[in-house]
Design an enzyme around this catalytic site. Structure first.
Site, PDB file in Angstrom:
ATOM      1  N   SER A  27      26.659  -8.030   4.041  1.00  0.00           N
ATOM      2  CA  SER A  27      26.305  -6.610   3.881  1.00  0.00           C
ATOM      3  C   SER A  27      24.793  -6.469   4.012  1.00  0.00           C
ATOM      4  O   SER A  27      24.047  -7.444   3.866  1.00  0.00           O
ATOM      5  CB  SER A  27      26.753  -6.169   2.484  1.00  0.00           C
TER       6      SER A  27
ATOM      7  N   TYR B  41      27.040  -6.597  -6.565  1.00  0.00           N
ATOM      8  CA  TYR B  41      27.463  -6.587  -5.160  1.00  0.00           C
ATOM      9  C   TYR B  41      26.363  -7.177  -4.278  1.00  0.00           C
ATOM     10  O   TYR B  41      26.640  -7.982  -3.382  1.00  0.00           O
ATOM     11  CB  TYR B  41      27.784  -5.141  -4.755  1.00  0.00           C
TER      12      TYR B  41
HETATM   13  P1  NAD Z   1      38.443  -1.430   1.468  1.00  0.00           P
HETATM   14  O1  NAD Z   1      38.469  -1.253  -0.012  1.00  0.00           O
HETATM   15  O2  NAD Z   1      38.948  -0.325   2.319  1.00  0.00           O
HETATM   16  O3  NAD Z   1      39.234  -2.754   1.852  1.00  0.00           O
HETATM   17  C1  NAD Z   1      39.232  -3.898   1.053  1.00  0.00           C
HETATM   18  C2  NAD Z   1      40.612  -4.548   1.169  1.00  0.00           C
HETATM   19  O4  NAD Z   1      40.590  -5.766   0.453  1.00  0.00           O
HETATM   20  C3  NAD Z   1      41.725  -3.673   0.588  1.00  0.00           C
HETATM   21  O5  NAD Z   1      42.814  -3.597   1.509  1.00  0.00           O
HETATM   22  C4  NAD Z   1      42.139  -4.416  -0.691  1.00  0.00           C
HETATM   23  O6  NAD Z   1      43.534  -4.272  -0.990  1.00  0.00           O
HETATM   24  C5  NAD Z   1      41.795  -5.847  -0.315  1.00  0.00           C
HETATM   25  N1  NAD Z   1      41.557  -6.674  -1.501  1.00  0.00           N
HETATM   26  C6  NAD Z   1      40.764  -6.381  -2.567  1.00  0.00           C
HETATM   27  N2  NAD Z   1      40.834  -7.358  -3.467  1.00  0.00           N
HETATM   28  C7  NAD Z   1      41.680  -8.295  -2.979  1.00  0.00           C
HETATM   29  C8  NAD Z   1      42.166  -9.524  -3.463  1.00  0.00           C
HETATM   30  N3  NAD Z   1      41.800 -10.013  -4.660  1.00  0.00           N
HETATM   31  N4  NAD Z   1      43.002 -10.224  -2.687  1.00  0.00           N
HETATM   32  C9  NAD Z   1      43.420  -9.754  -1.480  1.00  0.00           C
HETATM   33  N5  NAD Z   1      43.011  -8.566  -0.988  1.00  0.00           N
HETATM   34  C10 NAD Z   1      42.152  -7.854  -1.719  1.00  0.00           C
HETATM   35  O7  NAD Z   1      36.924  -1.815   1.834  1.00  0.00           O
HETATM   36  P2  NAD Z   1      36.170  -1.750   3.241  1.00  0.00           P
HETATM   37  O8  NAD Z   1      35.215  -0.622   3.193  1.00  0.00           O
HETATM   38  O9  NAD Z   1      37.136  -1.870   4.355  1.00  0.00           O
HETATM   39  O10 NAD Z   1      35.284  -3.083   3.156  1.00  0.00           O
HETATM   40  C11 NAD Z   1      35.750  -4.297   3.683  1.00  0.00           C
HETATM   41  C12 NAD Z   1      34.673  -5.361   3.516  1.00  0.00           C
HETATM   42  O11 NAD Z   1      33.474  -4.948   4.158  1.00  0.00           O
HETATM   43  C13 NAD Z   1      34.304  -5.670   2.073  1.00  0.00           C
HETATM   44  O12 NAD Z   1      34.008  -7.047   1.971  1.00  0.00           O
HETATM   45  C14 NAD Z   1      33.055  -4.847   1.873  1.00  0.00           C
HETATM   46  O13 NAD Z   1      32.256  -5.371   0.848  1.00  0.00           O
HETATM   47  C15 NAD Z   1      32.414  -5.017   3.242  1.00  0.00           C
HETATM   48  N6  NAD Z   1      31.435  -4.007   3.585  1.00  0.00           N
HETATM   49  C16 NAD Z   1      31.787  -2.702   3.633  1.00  0.00           C
HETATM   50  C17 NAD Z   1      30.828  -1.768   3.991  1.00  0.00           C
HETATM   51  C18 NAD Z   1      31.149  -0.303   4.072  1.00  0.00           C
HETATM   52  O14 NAD Z   1      30.216   0.477   4.282  1.00  0.00           O
HETATM   53  N7  NAD Z   1      32.420   0.106   3.953  1.00  0.00           N
HETATM   54  C19 NAD Z   1      29.524  -2.176   4.257  1.00  0.00           C
HETATM   55  C20 NAD Z   1      29.206  -3.524   4.198  1.00  0.00           C
HETATM   56  C21 NAD Z   1      30.176  -4.436   3.855  1.00  0.00           C
END
Ligand code: NAD
Length: 277
Positions: A157, A170
């Protein structure tokens, strides 16, 4: 290199690719796009139910997909998933660790100052992001080490490069993922095979379930002050769309990047390049 060779290095046909967090906002776009590129995709999630949109996209595309339950924090569920995948598609070639995220209780605000963040909330964010990446690498990486080939892609991130305000757990957890990506890249190449590559993406700001109301007002949909600050610091002047990640994912997991390991690639509209002036 001619056009045919150039196209070939991006070919993912028949590749067995596991996407943890594959039903989330970013993971579902990545998983569906990889099916479109001809891969056997395994959507791994603790909430493996597929939305109607996902079902439709997965059905009519070039590759195929299955959805499998696993909690990335529980090794035995990952090991069980590995057996299911092996029976269905064979050994895993590629692991994309998308599962991760923040916990509102670990975010500072006037009602939850840094001094009040519950230990359990802090720990849950460190665990989900860091251990939730390490454990799948252990379970699926073992087969890669045995076969002396494989690709791992982690999700870091912007918070990893310089910590973002309000989200200390985070930021620290994602910094650990960037560091671990480098460590594992070196370890796999030196101890097992230079044909095992480990890289990471560092997405900028994508509106998702976890940050929607941190970035936009729940009632009006307008940018919050934090959302405005982000856009002001993003030279491309917008949030990312999940499909903005797909080209970089395809590049980093295909042979197009076969001499690249241990890097963290920003996909951020220029956020990390901008000094603010
Ligand atoms: P999201 O919440 O939509 O998706 C996360 C998924 O992970 C969900 O489907 C959830 O069910 C699953 N999950 C959570 N805990 C779990 C566990 N213990 N075991 C198995 N599955 C599990 O989030 P997102 O926005 O799609 O983000 C995805 C990744 O990208 C994350 O690692 C997040 O930190 C990273 N990220 C997101 C952004 C953003 O702006 N959305 C920016 C930088 C990094």
């Amino acid at each position: 290199m001619n056009l045919e060779e150039l196209t070939h290095i991006y070919d993912l046909t028949g590749r067995v690719i596991v996407v943890s967090g594959g039903t989330g906002v970013l993971g579902s776009e990545i998983a569906c796009s990889l099916v479109g590129l001809g891969a056997h995709v395994v959507i791994l999630d603790r909430n493996p139910a597929l939305s109607e949109t996902m079902r439709e996209r997965l059905h009519c595309d070039a590759g195929d997909a299955i959805s499998v339950y696993a909690n990335v924090l529980e090794r035995e569920t990952l090991e069980k998933a590995e057996e299911v995948i092996r029976a269905e598609f064979g050994p895993v070639d590629t692991l994309i660790n998308v599962a991760g995220g923040n916990n509102a209780e670990a975010t500072t605000n006037p009602d939850n100052t840094f001094f009040d963040i519950p230990e359990q909330a802090f720990r849950s964010v460190l665990d989900l992001n860091t251990l939730g990446t390490v454990l799948p690498c252990q379970v699926f990486g073992r087969g890669m080490a045995e076969r002396k080939a494989g690709v791992i892609l982690n999700i870091s991130s912007m918070a990893a490069m310089r910590p973002l305000t309000r989200i200390p757990a985070y930021s620290g957890a994602k910094a650990a993922i960037s560091n671990f990506t480098q460590w594992l890249a070196v370890h796999m190449a030196q101890e097992y095979s230079p044909n095992i590559r480990v890289n990471a993406l560092a997405p900028g700001f994508f509106i998702g379930k976890q940050n929607r109301f941190l970035l936009t007002d729940e009632k009006t949909g307008d940018l919050t002050p934090r959302g405005r600050q982000i856009i002001d610091h993003t030279p491309m002047k917008r949030f990312g769309n999940p499909e903005d990640l797909v080209g970089t994912v395809a590049w980093l997991i295909s042979d197009a990047s076969k001499f690249i390991t241990g890097i963290v690639v920003p996909v951020d509209g220029g956020f990390s390049a901008f000094g603010g002036v």
